[in-house]
Motif scaffolding. Structure first.
Motif, mmCIF file in Angstrom:
data_model
loop_
_atom_site.group_PDB
_atom_site.id
_atom_site.type_symbol
_atom_site.label_atom_id
_atom_site.label_comp_id
_atom_site.label_asym_id
_atom_site.label_seq_id
_atom_site.Cartn_x
_atom_site.Cartn_y
_atom_site.Cartn_z
ATOM 1 N N UNK A 41 0.833 -1.212 0.000
ATOM 2 C CA UNK A 41 0.000 0.000 0.000
ATOM 3 C C UNK A 41 0.862 1.255 0.000
ATOM 4 N N UNK A 42 1.959 1.231 0.761
ATOM 5 C CA UNK A 42 2.839 2.401 0.806
ATOM 6 C C UNK A 42 3.501 2.631 -0.563
ATOM 7 N N UNK A 43 3.897 1.554 -1.214
ATOM 8 C CA UNK A 43 4.511 1.696 -2.544
ATOM 9 C C UNK A 43 3.503 2.246 -3.536
ATOM 10 N N UNK A 44 2.250 1.780 -3.431
ATOM 11 C CA UNK A 44 1.222 2.235 -4.365
ATOM 12 C C UNK A 44 0.940 3.724 -4.228
ATOM 13 N N UNK A 45 1.262 4.317 -3.076
ATOM 14 C CA UNK A 45 1.032 5.747 -2.868
ATOM 15 C C UNK A 45 2.090 6.617 -3.535
ATOM 16 N N UNK A 46 3.206 6.027 -3.927
ATOM 17 C CA UNK A 46 4.274 6.812 -4.545
ATOM 18 C C UNK A 46 3.798 7.365 -5.874
ATOM 19 N N UNK A 47 4.101 8.618 -6.126
ATOM 20 C CA UNK A 47 3.618 9.298 -7.330
ATOM 21 C C UNK A 47 4.750 9.509 -8.337
ATOM 22 N N UNK A 48 4.383 9.476 -9.591
ATOM 23 C CA UNK A 48 5.362 9.635 -10.653
ATOM 24 C C UNK A 48 5.849 11.085 -10.722
ATOM 25 N N UNK A 49 7.151 11.305 -10.821
ATOM 26 C CA UNK A 49 7.674 12.681 -10.953
ATOM 27 C C UNK A 49 7.603 13.152 -12.400
ATOM 28 N N UNK A 50 7.658 14.460 -12.578
ATOM 29 C CA UNK A 50 7.798 15.008 -13.926
ATOM 30 C C UNK A 50 9.220 14.742 -14.418
ATOM 31 N N UNK A 51 9.453 14.984 -15.690
ATOM 32 C CA UNK A 51 10.791 14.734 -16.248
ATOM 33 C C UNK A 51 11.819 15.647 -15.582
ATOM 34 N N UNK A 52 11.443 16.918 -15.355
ATOM 35 C CA UNK A 52 12.370 17.851 -14.709
ATOM 36 C C UNK A 52 12.683 17.395 -13.287
ATOM 37 N N UNK A 53 11.642 16.983 -12.537
ATOM 38 C CA UNK A 53 11.867 16.503 -11.163
ATOM 39 C C UNK A 53 12.719 15.235 -11.183
ATOM 40 N N UNK A 54 12.493 14.362 -12.163
ATOM 41 C CA UNK A 54 13.300 13.137 -12.266
ATOM 42 C C UNK A 54 14.771 13.470 -12.489
ATOM 43 N N UNK A 151 8.687 15.617 -6.890
ATOM 44 C CA UNK A 151 7.620 15.228 -7.816
ATOM 45 C C UNK A 151 7.442 16.204 -8.963
ATOM 46 N N UNK A 152 7.759 17.475 -8.732
ATOM 47 C CA UNK A 152 7.599 18.460 -9.812
ATOM 48 C C UNK A 152 8.646 19.555 -9.636
ATOM 49 N N UNK A 153 8.884 20.282 -10.710
ATOM 50 C CA UNK A 153 9.881 21.348 -10.671
ATOM 51 C C UNK A 153 9.399 22.492 -9.778
#
Length: 339
Positions: A41-54, A151-153
């Motif tokens: 459940x904790x892993x499922x809460x992780x959100x995808x970052x934008x390309x800049x944040x990545x 997660x975001x710039x």
């Protein structure tokens, strides 16, 4: 408390955004398979970052020492801004630009070394630069950058802090001790207290005016520094735009050359295939001709044997005929005599 391991989180946030969701979902499935639904459940809460944040996360995860150095530089910049040390501020601003440019270049290099990363011409490096500048100005942004889970710039309108002096109005009254001043000779006691109060009010007013003037001066200097910073950013942006235009022109030229080379290679391959087909046909005809030559050779040898046999037979017949003639020639004279 259960939860995803640090290695797993670093692996996920070091994964290109296009593959983040698939990698996260695979980690969720694995956690459930091992009987750890809470971690899943904790892993499922992780959100995808934008390309800049990545890209910023790549710096934090793979070059943590470089990112940690931003904190010291940020503190030095804030101190110089608060103290309004012009030469030092200009020196640190130049250092900040160099450090940020180096980090942006390093982010581009890390992306190039990462499998399935977006192409270089689609990397939002301007957003990476804005985020690093925001980290230098805002400690909270800096903490997020160091975490490697951005997660975001981020962006920051200005730079540094504008110090605000804390003023304290000194007031007094009749109950205060009077040892701080001396009454004028011959003046009444009541008049002396009012004079001291007026002097204190005047001093406080002067302090207020001086503080206000100092604050205005510091604010003006800060605005000037900010304008210089904006001008420098605009100049660098124009330089980057020119460099980008040249890079795109070079890319178009290289793409055109690649297209031409690919077409030429395809034509050469077609020519080779045609020649190989012709060679195969010639080889097939050669094999047929060899077989025909073999058949003709056998036929010739048979004809030679037949001719040799015919010659022998003709010789034998001719010999017998000649012998017969000779025999007949010998018998005729005797026959005539007898008659």
């Amino acid at each position: 408390m259960p939860g995803p391991s640090r290695d797993l989180i670093e692996q996920l946030y070091g994964t290109p955004p296009d593959r983040f969701v698939a990698a996260r979902d695979a980690a969720v499935v694995e956690a459930r398979r091992t009987g750890d639904p809470a971690t899943a459940r904790e892993i499922a809460k992780l959100r995808r970052p934008t390309v800049a944040a990545w890209l910023v996360n790549l710096l934090a995860l793979r070059r943590p020492a470089l990112v940690a150095g931003l904190g010291e530089l940020a503190e030095a910049l804030r101190a110089a801004q608060r103290d309004l040390r012009g030469p030092k501020l200009r020196e640190l601003s130049a250092q900040r630009r160099a450090v940020v440019a180096a980090l942006v270049a390093e982010a581009r290099t890390l992306a190039a070394d990462t499998e399935d990363a977006p192409p270089a011409n689609r990397l939002p490096l301007a957003e990476v630069e804005a985020t690093l500048n925001a980290a230098l100005a805002d400690p909270q942004v800096a903490a997020q950058v160091r975490s490697g889970r951005l997660l975001r710039a981020a962006s920051y309108a200005g730079f540094g802090e504008v110090p605000r002096p804390q003023l304290r109005l000194v007031t007094g009254g009749a109950g205060e001790p009077s040892g701080g001043g001396r009454p004028a000779p011959g003046a009444p006691a009541k008049r002396t207290g009012r004079t001291r109060e007026a002097d204190r009010a005047a001093s406080a007013g002067k302090a207020d005016r001086a503080a206000s003037a100092g604050e205005a001066d510091r604010a003006a200097r800060a605005r000037e520094a900010e304008r210089a910073e904006r001008a420098e950013r605009a100049k660098r942006r124009r330089a980057l735009e020119r460099e980008l235009a040249r890079a795109r022109t070079d890319q178009d030229r290289a793409e055109a050359e690649l297209t031409g080379a690919t077409g030429a290679e395809r034509d050469a391959a077609d020519t080779l295939a045609a020649i190989e087909a012709e060679l195969a046909e010639v080889e097939r005809r050669r094999a047929g001709a060899e077989q025909e030559v073999s058949r003709r050779k056998l036929a010739r040898r048979a004809a030679e044997r037949a001719a040799s046999a015919a010659r022998r037979h003709a010789g034998e017949i001719e010999g017998a005929w000649e012998a017969l003639l000779a025999e007949e020639g010998t018998a005729d004279p005797g026959a005539d005599t007898a008659h």
